[in-house]
Motif scaffolding. Structure first.
Motif, short mmCIF file in Angstrom:
data_model
loop_
_atom_site.label_atom_id
_atom_site.label_comp_id
_atom_site.label_asym_id
_atom_site.label_seq_id
_atom_site.Cartn_x
_atom_site.Cartn_y
_atom_site.Cartn_z
N THR A 95 0.83 -1.20 0.00
CA THR A 95 0.00 0.00 0.00
C THR A 95 0.86 1.25 0.00
OG1 THR A 95 -1.83 1.11 1.16
CG2 THR A 95 -0.11 0.14 2.52
N ASN B 23 -3.99 2.56 -3.11
CA ASN B 23 -3.36 1.48 -3.87
C ASN B 23 -3.14 0.26 -2.99
OD1 ASN B 23 -3.14 3.13 -6.22
ND2 ASN B 23 -1.30 4.07 -5.37
N THR C 40 -3.45 -3.38 -1.81
CA THR C 40 -3.66 -4.69 -2.43
C THR C 40 -3.33 -5.78 -1.42
OG1 THR C 40 -3.08 -3.85 -4.63
CG2 THR C 40 -3.03 -6.22 -4.32
N SER D 33 -3.24 -9.91 -1.32
CA SER D 33 -3.29 -11.13 -2.13
C SER D 33 -3.36 -12.35 -1.24
CB SER D 33 -2.06 -11.22 -3.04
OG SER D 33 -1.96 -10.08 -3.87
N GLN E 251 -8.42 -5.18 -3.79
CA GLN E 251 -7.78 -3.90 -4.08
C GLN E 251 -8.72 -2.76 -3.69
OE1 GLN E 251 -7.07 -4.56 -8.30
NE2 GLN E 251 -4.89 -4.94 -7.90
N ALA F 164 -13.24 -1.69 -1.30
CA ALA F 164 -12.39 -2.68 -1.95
C ALA F 164 -13.17 -3.48 -2.98
CB ALA F 164 -11.77 -3.61 -0.92
#
Length: 214
Positions: A146, A159, A161, A163, A170, A188
């Protein structure tokens, strides 16, 4: 702070003091946490304009960092700093008594300014191969990154994200730390998330997936 084998070299040139400061066994402690012994070295300059540390590098077991900062003792004091920190999460978890972090690494880059009584910071943060040991979550590799800003007790992550489980989330996160309790707003989008893997990661949801797939 305690320090062993502390060395300082200082000289004066044209009305300015320049020097180096280093230690091979500094200890930083508070009532709530304690860092492993730290080795550091720095270069600095002292003048009528203030204090400027052009280089500061340090490392401890599993953690390292570096940066620079300047302090200007004007009528209205100002301070500027730039730093980087990287390390493994289990070490940081032990320092701050966080039990659930099992593996992973973290890297943080930041620039900060203190001016006219206000503090502002911005930078980037990244965590990789994070696993969590918790009865509420089955361990699995997580990664996050981020950009962030902090101003007037407002933390903004952009920004952002995360995973995990074959997919990613995101978006953005805003946190207002000026109120009690703190308030949060998350926006998100999910991409390519394997729902079955996500459900299996949460023990109460495993009963549902097991009943769907006996």
């Amino acid at each position: 702070m305690d320090a062993s084998e502390l060395a300082i070299l200082l000289r004066m040139t044209r009305g300015r003091y320049t020097g180096t400061l280093s230690s091979s066994g500094a200890m930083l402690r508070s009532r709530r946490w304690s860092l492993p012994p730290i080795t550091f070295n720095s270069r600095f300059e002292i003048s009528h304009d203030g204090l400027a540390v052009s280089s500061f590098a340090w490392q401890a077991q599993g953690i390292r960092g570096g940066g620079s900062f300047a302090l200007r003792p004007l009528l209205i004091p100002e301070a500027y700093a730039s730093f980087q920190v990287s390390g493994d999460l289990p070490t940081l978890a032990r320092v701050f008594a966080v039990r659930d972090l099992h593996t992973g690494t973290v890297q943080i880059d930041a620039q900060a300014i203190y001016r006219r009584g206000k503090f502002y910071a911005q930078g980037r943060a990244k965590a990789r191969q994070v696993t969590v040991l918790s009865p509420l979550l089955i361990p699995g590799p997580l990664e996050a990154r981020t950009d962030y800003t902090f101003e007037n007790s407002q933390l903004n992550l952009t920004n952002l994200t995360l995973s995990a489980w074959g997919g990613a989330a995101q978006g953005t996160l805003q946190a207002n730390l000026a109120v009690s309790p703190a308030s949060f707003h998350l926006s998100a989008q999910l991409h390519q998330l394997r729902l079955e893997d996500a459900l299996r990661a949460v023990p109460p949801a495993r009963l549902l997936t097991n009943s769907i797939h006996p």
